[in-house]
Design an enzyme around this catalytic site. Structure first.
Site, PDB file in Angstrom:
ATOM      1  N   ASP A 197       2.905  -4.627  72.934  1.00  0.00           N
ATOM      2  CA  ASP A 197       2.361  -5.125  71.669  1.00  0.00           C
ATOM      3  C   ASP A 197       3.446  -5.808  70.835  1.00  0.00           C
ATOM      4  O   ASP A 197       4.484  -5.211  70.546  1.00  0.00           O
ATOM      5  CB  ASP A 197       1.758  -3.954  70.884  1.00  0.00           C
ATOM      6  CG  ASP A 197       0.836  -4.390  69.764  1.00  0.00           C
ATOM      7  OD1 ASP A 197       1.040  -5.480  69.200  1.00  0.00           O
ATOM      8  OD2 ASP A 197      -0.076  -3.628  69.439  1.00  0.00           O
ATOM      9  N   HIS A 200      -1.291  -6.585  72.120  1.00  0.00           N
ATOM     10  CA  HIS A 200      -2.092  -6.112  71.003  1.00  0.00           C
ATOM     11  C   HIS A 200      -3.589  -6.236  71.251  1.00  0.00           C
ATOM     12  O   HIS A 200      -4.386  -5.620  70.541  1.00  0.00           O
ATOM     13  CB  HIS A 200      -1.713  -6.904  69.739  1.00  0.00           C
ATOM     14  CG  HIS A 200      -2.232  -6.304  68.470  1.00  0.00           C
ATOM     15  ND1 HIS A 200      -1.849  -5.055  68.021  1.00  0.00           N
ATOM     16  CD2 HIS A 200      -3.107  -6.782  67.542  1.00  0.00           C
ATOM     17  CE1 HIS A 200      -2.443  -4.796  66.869  1.00  0.00           C
ATOM     18  NE2 HIS A 200      -3.229  -5.820  66.568  1.00  0.00           N
TER      19      HIS A 200
END
Length: 253
Positions: A203, A231
Site C-alpha cells: 500500500d 491500496h
C-alpha cells in the site's frame, strides 16, 4: 440529503449482511469487482454512497448517519451485520457501529464483526489529520476551501493494478470534503466488537507499518490477515480479497 445506495443480493439466507463503507474520493461503483464477488458468494451487501464524496460536509456526521441508518435497517429485521470498511471508511464505520453490536443488543440481529480493509482504526478523540500530524499528504490538491482532490492516484491507490484499469480511474474519483478528515473519532468499535484487520503490504496510501500499528493497538479485538497488494486489492486481486473477507467471517473458502 440524497442517499445513493447500491444493493447486491437479497437477504434470503442465514448469512450476515455486509455493510460496505467506501474510502474517500471513491463512490460505491468503483468497488464493483469486490461487491459483485461477495454477491456471487450469496452475501447480502449494502453499499451506501457517502455524502462527503463529492460534498462539502463540515464534519463526518453525515457520513456516519448514512451508515448508521443502514446498520439500523438491517438490525431492525433481525439480521446479523458485518461492517466492511476501506481506508477513510474505517473512521465512519467505527463510529456508526456504536450501540449496535449483537452482544449489546442481545437479540437476533446486530453487528458481529468489523473488517478494516487497509482502513483507519482510530482511537476515540483522534482524527485522520491527527494521524498525519495535521500535514496534508503530497498527493492532495486543494481546488477550493472545502474539498481535497486526489492526484497521482495510479501510484498511490492503484500501484499494483493493471494500467489499462488504473489509468482511467483518476477521472472517476470525486472531490472529498475536507471537514471529515478533521473529525474526532467518537467510538473505537475495534475495542468492543470482534474485528479483522486486512493489511495490504504494498500500500502506497497507508504504509504497511501504519496498518500493522493500528491492528496492534492496546485493547483491540483484532485478528490480522495479509494481502500482497496495494491500496486497492478489490481491483488488483478481487477474488483473493473476497476469499480473505469470507475467511474473516469464518466461512470456509
Amino acid at each position: 440529503m440524497k442517499l445513493d445506495q447500491i444493493m447486491f443480493g437479497t437477504n434470503t439466507t442465514a448469512k450476515p449482511t455486509i455493510i460496505f463503507v467506501t474510502g474517500a474520493w471513491h463512490k460505491p461503483q468503483l468497488y464493483a469487482p469486490l461487491l459483485d464477488g461477495l454477491k456471487k458468494t450469496r452475501f447480502p451487501v449494502v453499499a451506501p454512497a457517502l455524502p462527503s464524496v463529492g460534498g462539502t460536509c463540515e464534519n463526518f456526521n453525515e457520513d456516519v448517519n448514512v451508515i448508521r441508518k443502514a446498520i439500523a435497517d438491517e438490525v431492525s429485521q433481525g439480521n446479523e451485520v458485518v461492517v466492511l470498511m476501506h481506508s477513510y471508511g474505517g473512521v465512519v464505520g467505527s463510529a456508526a457501529a456504536q450501540g449496535y453490536s449483537k452482544q449489546e443488543l442481545r437479540s437476533g440481529g446486530g453487528v458481529i464483526r468489523m473488517i478494516y480493509l487497509t482502513a483507519f482504526a482510530l482511537d476515540v478523540g483522534l482524527s485522520l489529520m491527527d494521524g498525519l500530524n495535521n500535514n496534508p499528504l503530497p498527493w492532495w490538491r486543494s481546488p477550493n476551501d472545502k474539498q481535497w482532490q486526489a492526484v497521482n492516484t495510479s501510484q498511490v491507490f492503484y500501484n499494483d493494478v493493471d494500467p489499462e484499469i488504473a489509468d482511467p480511474l483518476e477521472a472517476q474519483l470525486d472531490l472529498q470534503a475536507k471537514g471529515v478528515f478533521e473529525s474526532k473519532q467518537t467510538y473505537a468499535a475495534w475495542k468492543y466488537i470482534d474485528s479483522t484487520y486486512i493489511v495490504c503490504e504494498q500500500d502506497n496510501a497507508i504504509p504497511k507499518q501504519a496498518q500493522v500499528h493500528m491492528a496492534n493497538q492496546p485493547g483491540g479485538k483484532f485478528t490480522i490477515e495479509y494481502l500482497d497488494a496495494g491500496h486497492s486489492p478489490f481491483l488488483s486481486i478481487p477474488m483473493q480479497t473476497v476469499d480473505t473477507i469470507r475467511k474473516a467471517i469464518w466461512e470456509p473458502v
